[in-house]
Design a protein around this motif. Structure first.
Motif, mmCIF file in Angstrom:
data_model
loop_
_atom_site.group_PDB
_atom_site.id
_atom_site.type_symbol
_atom_site.label_atom_id
_atom_site.label_comp_id
_atom_site.label_asym_id
_atom_site.label_seq_id
_atom_site.Cartn_x
_atom_site.Cartn_y
_atom_site.Cartn_z
ATOM 1 N N VAL A 49 0.842 -1.201 0.000
ATOM 2 C CA VAL A 49 0.000 0.000 0.000
ATOM 3 C C VAL A 49 0.877 1.252 0.000
ATOM 4 C CG1 VAL A 49 -1.668 1.327 1.373
ATOM 5 C CG2 VAL A 49 -2.007 -1.118 1.005
ATOM 6 N N SER A 50 1.920 1.244 0.796
ATOM 7 C CA SER A 50 2.844 2.383 0.814
ATOM 8 C C SER A 50 3.490 2.586 -0.544
ATOM 9 C CB SER A 50 3.943 2.165 1.860
ATOM 10 O OG SER A 50 3.386 2.034 3.134
ATOM 11 N N ALA A 51 3.950 1.506 -1.152
ATOM 12 C CA ALA A 51 4.586 1.611 -2.468
ATOM 13 C C ALA A 51 3.606 2.136 -3.517
ATOM 14 C CB ALA A 51 5.136 0.253 -2.887
ATOM 15 N N ILE A 52 2.379 1.650 -3.487
ATOM 16 C CA ILE A 52 1.363 2.117 -4.443
ATOM 17 C C ILE A 52 1.097 3.607 -4.254
ATOM 18 C CG2 ILE A 52 -1.089 1.960 -5.034
ATOM 19 C CD1 ILE A 52 -0.857 -1.083 -4.463
ATOM 20 N N ILE A 67 -6.692 2.187 -5.993
ATOM 21 C CA ILE A 67 -6.110 0.883 -6.374
ATOM 22 C C ILE A 67 -5.463 0.229 -5.154
ATOM 23 C CG2 ILE A 67 -4.257 -0.190 -7.716
ATOM 24 C CD1 ILE A 67 -4.914 1.793 -9.954
ATOM 25 N N ALA A 68 -5.004 1.043 -4.225
ATOM 26 C CA ALA A 68 -4.359 0.520 -3.012
ATOM 27 C C ALA A 68 -5.337 -0.272 -2.140
ATOM 28 C CB ALA A 68 -3.745 1.665 -2.211
ATOM 29 N N LEU A 141 -5.762 1.129 7.551
ATOM 30 C CA LEU A 141 -5.153 1.237 6.222
ATOM 31 C C LEU A 141 -6.134 1.808 5.206
ATOM 32 C CD1 LEU A 141 -2.951 -1.938 5.686
ATOM 33 C CD2 LEU A 141 -2.228 0.427 5.730
ATOM 34 N N VAL A 142 -7.379 1.357 5.244
ATOM 35 C CA VAL A 142 -8.393 1.878 4.323
ATOM 36 C C VAL A 142 -8.576 3.379 4.552
ATOM 37 C CG1 VAL A 142 -10.864 1.848 3.785
ATOM 38 C CG2 VAL A 142 -9.608 -0.299 3.988
ATOM 39 N N LEU A 143 -8.671 3.796 5.811
ATOM 40 C CA LEU A 143 -8.815 5.214 6.118
ATOM 41 C C LEU A 143 -7.598 6.012 5.660
ATOM 42 C CD1 LEU A 143 -10.480 5.049 9.655
ATOM 43 C CD2 LEU A 143 -11.548 5.636 7.474
ATOM 44 N N THR A 144 -6.426 5.440 5.785
ATOM 45 C CA THR A 144 -5.204 6.096 5.323
ATOM 46 C C THR A 144 -5.240 6.311 3.818
ATOM 47 O OG1 THR A 144 -3.953 5.088 7.125
ATOM 48 C CG2 THR A 144 -2.687 5.917 5.243
ATOM 49 N N VAL A 145 -5.669 5.320 3.074
ATOM 50 C CA VAL A 145 -5.763 5.450 1.619
ATOM 51 C C VAL A 145 -6.797 6.515 1.253
ATOM 52 C CG1 VAL A 145 -6.485 4.265 -0.498
ATOM 53 C CG2 VAL A 145 -4.960 3.118 1.113
ATOM 54 N N ALA A 148 -5.346 9.859 2.074
ATOM 55 C CA ALA A 148 -4.308 10.177 1.090
ATOM 56 C C ALA A 148 -4.933 10.618 -0.224
ATOM 57 C CB ALA A 148 -3.394 8.983 0.873
ATOM 58 N N ARG A 149 -5.992 9.963 -0.638
ATOM 59 C CA ARG A 149 -6.635 10.276 -1.919
ATOM 60 C C ARG A 149 -7.328 11.618 -1.901
ATOM 61 N NH1 ARG A 149 -8.776 12.550 -5.260
ATOM 62 N NH2 ARG A 149 -10.184 11.842 -6.874
ATOM 63 N N PHE A 150 -8.121 11.885 -0.861
ATOM 64 C CA PHE A 150 -8.974 13.058 -0.887
ATOM 65 C C PHE A 150 -8.394 14.289 -0.175
ATOM 66 C CE2 PHE A 150 -11.996 9.559 -1.576
ATOM 67 C CZ PHE A 150 -12.520 9.994 -2.789
#
Length: 153
Positions: A49-52, A67-68, A141-145, A148-150
Motif C-alpha cells: 500500500v505504501s509503495a502504491i 487501487i491501493a 489502512l483503508v482510512l489512510t488510503v 491520502a486520496r482526498f
C-alpha cells in the motif's frame, strides 16, 4: 484360541509419552506458522500500500489511489484465513490437553488434525474478521488510503 475376530482397544497414553510430546510439538509448530503468516500479511500489506501510494503521488495521479484498496482487501481475507486456522489448531491443542489431563486420551486420538465440525472457509473468514487483531489494522489502512486520496494527493 485366537483373537482374530476381535478389535483391540486403543491403549491409553500418558502426558510424558514421546508420541504425546511429538503431537503437541507439531500442533505448536502449526500454530506458530499460522501466527507468523498472519503477521507477514500485515507487513506485506503495509509495504504494498505504501509503495502504491508513493508511485501514485510521484506520477501525480490521485484518482488511482483507490487501487491501493485491492491489496488491503486481499491481505485482509488472507490474514483472516490464517487467524481462523490458528484458532482451529489452538482449539485442537486445548481439547487434546484437556482430554490428556482427564486421562481420556488413547493412541487413536494422537496425530488427528481435523477441524471442528461445521467450520468451513466462509465461517472461518467471517469469525476471524471480527477479531481485534485484524479489523482495526485493515480499517486504519483503508482510512489512510482515503485520506491520502482526498486530502493529501
Amino acid at each position: 484360541m485366537s483373537n482374530s475376530g476381535q478389535q483391540s482397544q486403543p491403549s491409553k497414553v500418558t502426558p510424558d509419552s514421546n508420541a504425546v510430546q511429538s503431537y503437541l510439538n507439531i500442533l505448536q509448530g502449526i500454530i506458530m506458522r499460522m501466527a507468523t503468516n498472519s503477521a507477514n500479511c500485515k507487513t506485506w500489506c503495509v509495504s504494498l500500500v505504501s509503495a502504491i501510494l508513493v508511485v501514485i503521488a510521484d506520477k501525480n495521479k490521485p484518482n488511482y489511489a483507490l487501487i491501493a484498496l485491492i491489496p488491503i482487501v486481499l491481505f485482509f481475507l488472507l490474514d483472516c484465513y490464517y487467524l481462523g486456522q490458528e484458532r482451529n489448531f489452538r482449539e485442537i491443542y486445548n481439547n487434546f490437553v484437556k482430554e490428556l489431563h482427564s486421562g481420556e486420551v488413547a493412541t487413536d486420538k494422537l496425530f488427528v488434525l481435523k477441524p471442528p465440525k461445521g467450520m468451513n472457509v466462509v465461517n472461518l473468514l467471517f469469525s476471524s474478521s471480527l477479531s481485534f487483531s485484524v479489523y482495526p489494522f485493515y480499517l486504519t489502512l483503508v482510512l489512510t488510503v482515503i485520506i491520502a486520496r482526498f486530502i493529501i494527493l
